[in-house]
Design a protein around this motif. Structure first.
Motif, mmCIF file in Angstrom:
data_model
loop_
_atom_site.group_PDB
_atom_site.id
_atom_site.type_symbol
_atom_site.label_atom_id
_atom_site.label_comp_id
_atom_site.label_asym_id
_atom_site.label_seq_id
_atom_site.Cartn_x
_atom_site.Cartn_y
_atom_site.Cartn_z
ATOM 1 N N TYR A 1 0.790 -1.158 0.256
ATOM 2 C CA TYR A 1 -0.034 -0.144 -0.065
ATOM 3 C C TYR A 1 0.771 1.247 -0.083
ATOM 4 C CZ TYR A 1 -3.061 -3.626 2.011
ATOM 5 O OH TYR A 1 -3.565 -4.829 2.494
ATOM 6 N N TYR B 1 0.905 5.523 0.599
ATOM 7 C CA TYR B 1 0.179 6.596 1.336
ATOM 8 C C TYR B 1 0.913 7.811 1.187
ATOM 9 C CZ TYR B 1 -2.385 2.924 3.579
ATOM 10 O OH TYR B 1 -3.202 1.707 3.943
ATOM 11 N N GLN C 1 1.865 11.802 2.636
ATOM 12 C CA GLN C 1 1.458 12.828 3.724
ATOM 13 C C GLN C 1 1.997 14.055 3.247
ATOM 14 O OE1 GLN C 1 3.295 12.057 7.595
ATOM 15 N NE2 GLN C 1 1.612 13.080 8.531
ATOM 16 N N GLU D 1 -0.518 17.769 6.784
ATOM 17 C CA GLU D 1 -1.868 17.095 6.604
ATOM 18 C C GLU D 1 -1.722 15.676 7.016
ATOM 19 O OE1 GLU D 1 -3.502 19.469 2.562
ATOM 20 O OE2 GLU D 1 -3.680 17.486 2.838
ATOM 21 N N GLY D 2 -2.773 15.149 6.975
ATOM 22 C CA GLY D 2 -2.828 13.376 7.489
ATOM 23 C C GLY D 2 -2.409 12.607 6.336
ATOM 24 N N LEU D 3 -2.238 11.444 6.514
ATOM 25 C CA LEU D 3 -1.853 10.326 5.564
ATOM 26 C C LEU D 3 -3.091 10.157 4.596
ATOM 27 C CD1 LEU D 3 0.361 9.676 7.840
ATOM 28 C CD2 LEU D 3 0.607 7.518 6.348
ATOM 29 N N PHE E 1 -4.695 7.381 1.569
ATOM 30 C CA PHE E 1 -4.332 6.235 0.822
ATOM 31 C C PHE E 1 -4.044 6.589 -0.700
ATOM 32 C CE2 PHE E 1 -5.155 2.198 -0.693
ATOM 33 C CZ PHE E 1 -5.797 2.220 -1.944
ATOM 34 N N TYR F 1 -3.091 0.428 -3.678
ATOM 35 C CA TYR F 1 -3.071 -1.002 -3.097
ATOM 36 C C TYR F 1 -2.596 -1.760 -4.274
ATOM 37 C CZ TYR F 1 -5.072 -5.442 -1.386
ATOM 38 O OH TYR F 1 -5.099 -6.703 -0.962
ATOM 39 N N ASP G 1 -6.472 -1.516 -5.961
ATOM 40 C CA ASP G 1 -7.176 -0.308 -5.877
ATOM 41 C C ASP G 1 -6.211 0.887 -5.963
ATOM 42 O OD1 ASP G 1 -9.323 0.893 -3.147
ATOM 43 O OD2 ASP G 1 -8.843 1.952 -4.896
ATOM 44 N N SER H 1 -7.846 3.980 -6.550
ATOM 45 C CA SER H 1 -8.726 5.095 -6.285
ATOM 46 C C SER H 1 -8.167 6.453 -5.526
ATOM 47 C CB SER H 1 -9.901 4.745 -5.559
ATOM 48 O OG SER H 1 -9.696 4.442 -4.308
ATOM 49 N N GLY H 2 -7.231 6.481 -4.966
ATOM 50 C CA GLY H 2 -6.504 7.364 -4.154
ATOM 51 C C GLY H 2 -5.237 8.161 -4.916
ATOM 52 N N PHE I 1 4.746 7.145 2.039
ATOM 53 C CA PHE I 1 4.910 6.047 2.957
ATOM 54 C C PHE I 1 4.229 4.694 2.533
ATOM 55 C CE2 PHE I 1 6.344 7.641 6.941
ATOM 56 C CZ PHE I 1 5.767 9.318 6.863
ATOM 57 N N GLN J 1 -0.996 -3.812 8.763
ATOM 58 C CA GLN J 1 -0.111 -3.007 7.768
ATOM 59 C C GLN J 1 1.362 -2.756 8.336
ATOM 60 O OE1 GLN J 1 -2.096 -0.365 4.956
ATOM 61 N NE2 GLN J 1 -3.918 -1.697 4.986
ATOM 62 N N PHE K 1 4.574 -0.119 8.478
ATOM 63 C CA PHE K 1 4.854 0.857 7.474
ATOM 64 C C PHE K 1 6.469 0.895 7.532
ATOM 65 C CE2 PHE K 1 1.342 3.516 6.632
ATOM 66 C CZ PHE K 1 0.471 2.674 7.093
#
Lengths: 112, 113
Positions: free
Chosen positions: B33, B35, B37, B41-43, B45, B48, B56, B58-59, B91, B102, B104
């Motif tokens: 996966y 991600y 950041q 801001e936050g992490l 997605f 995948y 996936d 989609s992010g 990440f 998961q 990291f």
């Protein structure tokens, strides 16, 4: 779409204090919930993982609870120490099991 | 058992160049996966992957970004024609099966000048 909210955004406490970090989420169809800590400029360290069928998990001075029906989780830290200073992230694995959704985090500072 | 490895840890690129970020999952993990950041801001997605398949994405932004996880070797996140807005920490995480815990990596910090 899942949304995760963490309150407070920042918290500063004296050493030795017990504290609670809060997390709320909008979609209860989750696979599990994890609490991570992130130190500045570094990666993520998993603290506790609660499966959707569980209510709580404990590890040392940490206790995390999960209430799926109300969409809430709390992380309890007992006898806080300066080394606990970090950003704490509430993270959900959605029911499909394919992606994590992160809260914005609570930045904790424990003062000696 | 070594953890998830990412390299480089820091990457500087000028606008318009390509960035390649590598992720070696933990031994025995076939699910990866990515991600991102952004600063302050936050992490979020991005994508995948399983071995040789995108499950996936989609992010992930539709343009300039691509990811692969070949049968042999690490997973690669590729950003073409980087712009300043791509500056972020990226990440990678791996798991032994879908919906598994998961783990990291330390992240790659990309700076676009």
């Amino acid at each position: 779409k899942q949304e995760v909210t963490q309150i407070p955004a920042a918290l500063s406490v004296p050493e030795g204090e017990n504290l609670v970090l809060n997390c709320s989420f909008t979609d209860s169809a989750i696979y599990n919930l994890q609490w991570f800590r992130q130190d500045p400029g570094k990666g993520l360290t998993s603290l506790l993982l609660i499966q959707s069928s569980q209510r709580e998990q404990t590890s040392g001075r940490l206790n995390a609870s999960l209430d799926k029906s109300s969409g809430r989780s709390t992380l309890y830290i007992a006898a806080s120490q300066p080394g606990d200073s970090a950003t704490y992230l509430c993270v959900l694995l959605e029911a499909s099991g394919s992606r994590l959704t992160f809260g914005e985090g609570t930045q904790l500072t424990v003062n000696p | 058992n070594a953890g998830v490895m990412q390299n480089p840890r820091h990457l500087v690129r000028r606008r318009g160049q390509e960035a390649r970020l590598r992720c070696s999952p933990m031994k025995g993990h076939s699910h990866v996966y990515w991600y991102r950041q952004l600063p302050e801001e936050g992490l979020k997605f991005m994508v995948y992957l399983q071995k040789e398949n995108i499950i996936d994405e989609s992010g992930m932004p539709k343009e300039r970004f691509s990811a692969e996880f070949p049968k042999e070797g690490p997973s690669i996140l590729r950003i073409q024609q980087v712009v300043r807005g791509d500056s972020a920490a990226y990440f990678c995480a791996s798991s032994p099966f879908q919906a598994g815990e998961q783990y990291f990596g330390p992240g790659t910090r990309l700076t676009v000048t």
